[in-house]
Design an enzyme around this catalytic site. Structure first.
Site, PDB file in Angstrom:
ATOM      1  N   TYR A   1      13.824  31.291   8.950  1.00 12.10           N
ATOM      2  CA  TYR A   1      13.040  32.213   9.480  1.00 12.10           C
ATOM      3  C   TYR A   1      13.217  32.064  11.230  1.00 12.10           C
ATOM      4  O   TYR A   1      13.449  31.147  11.789  1.00 12.10           O
ATOM      5  CB  TYR A   1      11.544  30.787   9.508  1.00 12.10           C
ATOM      6  CG  TYR A   1      11.231  31.822   7.747  1.00 12.10           C
ATOM      7  CD1 TYR A   1      11.037  32.712   6.807  1.00 12.10           C
ATOM      8  CD2 TYR A   1      11.483  30.346   6.908  1.00 12.10           C
ATOM      9  CE1 TYR A   1      10.395  32.800   5.912  1.00 12.10           C
ATOM     10  CE2 TYR A   1      10.877  30.533   5.470  1.00 12.10           C
ATOM     11  CZ  TYR A   1      10.305  31.746   4.995  1.00 12.10           C
ATOM     12  OH  TYR A   1       9.965  31.888   3.607  1.00 12.10           O
TER      13      TYR A   1
ATOM     14  N   ARG B   1     -11.885   0.468  13.679  1.00 14.56           N
ATOM     15  CA  ARG B   1     -11.613   1.443  12.800  1.00 14.56           C
ATOM     16  C   ARG B   1     -12.374   0.851  11.778  1.00 14.56           C
ATOM     17  O   ARG B   1     -13.362   0.327  11.547  1.00 14.56           O
ATOM     18  CB  ARG B   1     -10.274   2.187  12.684  1.00 14.56           C
ATOM     19  CG  ARG B   1      -9.232   0.674  12.534  1.00 14.56           C
ATOM     20  CD  ARG B   1      -7.986   1.239  12.574  1.00 14.56           C
ATOM     21  NE  ARG B   1      -7.268   0.022  11.999  1.00 14.56           N
ATOM     22  CZ  ARG B   1      -6.003   0.075  11.251  1.00 14.56           C
ATOM     23  NH1 ARG B   1      -5.483   0.866  11.596  1.00 14.56           N
ATOM     24  NH2 ARG B   1      -5.708  -0.532  11.085  1.00 14.56           N
TER      25      ARG B   1
ATOM     26  N   MET C   1      10.051  25.244   3.206  1.00 15.27           N
ATOM     27  CA  MET C   1       9.941  24.094   2.589  1.00 15.27           C
ATOM     28  C   MET C   1      10.364  23.282   1.237  1.00 15.27           C
ATOM     29  O   MET C   1      10.376  22.362   0.889  1.00 15.27           O
ATOM     30  CB  MET C   1       8.416  24.971   1.616  1.00 15.27           C
ATOM     31  CG  MET C   1       7.095  24.226   0.622  1.00 15.27           C
ATOM     32  SD  MET C   1       6.740  24.857  -0.289  1.00 15.27           S
ATOM     33  CE  MET C   1       5.437  25.291   1.034  1.00 15.27           C
TER      34      MET C   1
ATOM     35  N   LYS D   1       0.921  -1.406   0.106  1.00 15.28           N
ATOM     36  CA  LYS D   1      -0.167   0.316  -0.398  1.00 15.28           C
ATOM     37  C   LYS D   1       0.870   1.180  -0.482  1.00 15.28           C
ATOM     38  O   LYS D   1       2.363   1.178   0.193  1.00 15.28           O
ATOM     39  CB  LYS D   1      -0.709   0.265   1.140  1.00 15.28           C
ATOM     40  CG  LYS D   1       0.085   0.065   2.927  1.00 15.28           C
ATOM     41  CD  LYS D   1      -1.218   0.085   3.931  1.00 15.28           C
ATOM     42  CE  LYS D   1      -0.740  -0.222   5.010  1.00 15.28           C
ATOM     43  NZ  LYS D   1      -1.195  -0.167   6.000  1.00 15.28           N
TER      44      LYS D   1
END
Length: 392
Positions: free
Chosen positions: A266, A137, A314, A41
């Site tokens: 940053y 679930r 990013m 998967k």
């Protein structure tokens, strides 16, 4: 002055060590006496096309989540049984049945949808009834299980469905001494008895995934569904027999020397306390580097680990390389197999406060995938040592 000459490549590479995938598969095939379903998967846990490798190493069937994933496996030329176990009621079951894909069913509504697709296509559906053992679930709740089995037996008689499996999943198999394992084992045994009492027979049972197979708490059934373990991940942390299967590398795109007091990234969360060299790598949280690992992560270059400093961006991260001024295009190992002292996926998971599964499945599409089949001599020696230790 910064070194801003263009790098030979700005593309990070995720190297998939197919030899390690095969070695891990073979280990599980031996441990399960060949009753191994390889769970591929999420694009094989981010590894891409490895179906033929795991089948050559001893897997006898493939498991995925969605119908779309199953059809991609079929398109890759795989002709062994393929099971899809997580689909909405309006999934493309007709295409799944036309491609001979087995389907897991956890409700009467889902069972009826599959049966309708079987009637439309003229192909009898092969289904695995899925029971919930306590995870709340996927899987049929305990109070609906008997009715699901009864409905499945009726559709068997009508000829649209054939029940070929009964499956469950364990919640605490990574903790072998947890009493929940005993409870869930008993619930599964009862679910199997209920299925037989409702007239179903000839099906395979499967309960154990990677952790339950390694610890043994899910033994005694016809199949073992192994996903993470194929890729070197042991959720139970009880075995050292598995080999890491990924290496992530990136080229240096620029480097510079900065003076004490320079802030990085940053917010200037990191301020250097000495004159040092910095190297810029062209990958960041958009490529799967977890931002939570900022100020904790390390990479490997020129034979030693170096800290990643400042907040992850990013598209880029900054490495403090100390007295070493790296060259543009120079390769940095973000994580690897650990054979040369480089960080591993497990290290990155620890730095980010997460699990290894999230790291390997999170590497983004901008990172090129490169498959390698032959181990180097160091990897081969370490693999032999791990296997000897496992046999001892």
């Amino acid at each position: 002055m910064p070194n801003t000459a263009p790098a030979t490549s700005t593309t990070a590479e995720l190297i998939v060590h197919d030899d390690a995938v095969r070695a891990n598969t073979a280990w599980f095939a031996d441990r399960t006496a060949g009753r191994l379903m390889a769970v591929l998967k999420a694009d094989a846990f981010g590894h891409g096309s490895v179906a033929h490798s795991v089948l050559a190493a001893g897997a006898t069937s493939i498991g995925v989540t969605s119908v779309a994933e199953a059809l991609r496996v079929r398109a890759d030329g795989v002709d062994v049984p393929v099971l899809s176990w997580l689909n909405p009621v309006d999934a493309d079951f007709a295409s799944a049945l036309s491609a001979d894909v087995d389907l897991a069913v956890s409700s009467i509504e889902l069972l009826n949808a599959v049966s309708r697709a079987a009637a439309q296509t003229g192909r009898r559906a092969r289904v695995h009834l899925h029971v919930d053992l306590g995870m709340s679930r996927d899987g049929a709740p305990q109070d609906t299980w008997s009715a699901l089995c009864t409905a499945a037996a009726l559709l068997e008689r009508l000829g649209t469905v054939r029940v070929v499996g009964v499956m469950g999943h364990m919640s605490c198999a990574d903790r072998p001494d947890d009493p929940q394992n005993v409870r869930e084992g008993l619930l599964f045994a009862n679910a199997v008895r209920t299925a037989r009492r409702r007239g179903l027979s000839g099906f395979v049972t499967h309960l154990a995934a990677t952790a339950a197979t390694i610890t043994g708490v899910g033994s005694g059934h016809g199949l073992h569904r192994i996903g993470a373990g194929l890729f070197g991940i042991d959720p139970s942390s009880t075995s050292d027999a598995l080999m890491p299967t990924l290496s992530l590398t990136a080229p240096v795109v620029s480097s510079r020397t900065v003076l004490a007091g320079a802030g990085i990234g940053y917010g200037h969360d990191h301020v250097v306390d000495r004159t040092t060299n910095l190297a810029l790598l062209p990958l960041g949280y958009a490529d799967g580097l977890p931002r939570a690992a900022s100020e904790r992560a390390e990479v490997h270059v020129r034979g030693r680990r170096r800290p990643v400093v400042g907040r992850f961006s990013m598209d880029m991260v900054v490495v403090d390389t100390g007295d070493d001024r790296l060259h543009h295009g120079e390769t940095v190992t973000v994580f690897g197999r650990g054979t040369a002292g480089e960080p591993t996926v497990a290290d990155w998971a620890r730095w980010a406060g997460t699990i290894e599964h999230e790291i390997v499945t999170g590497i983004g599409s901008r990172v090129a995938r490169v498959h390698r089949s032959v181990p180097d001599s160091t990897d081969a020696r370490n693999a032999s040592s791990r296997k000897d230790h496992a046999r001892a």
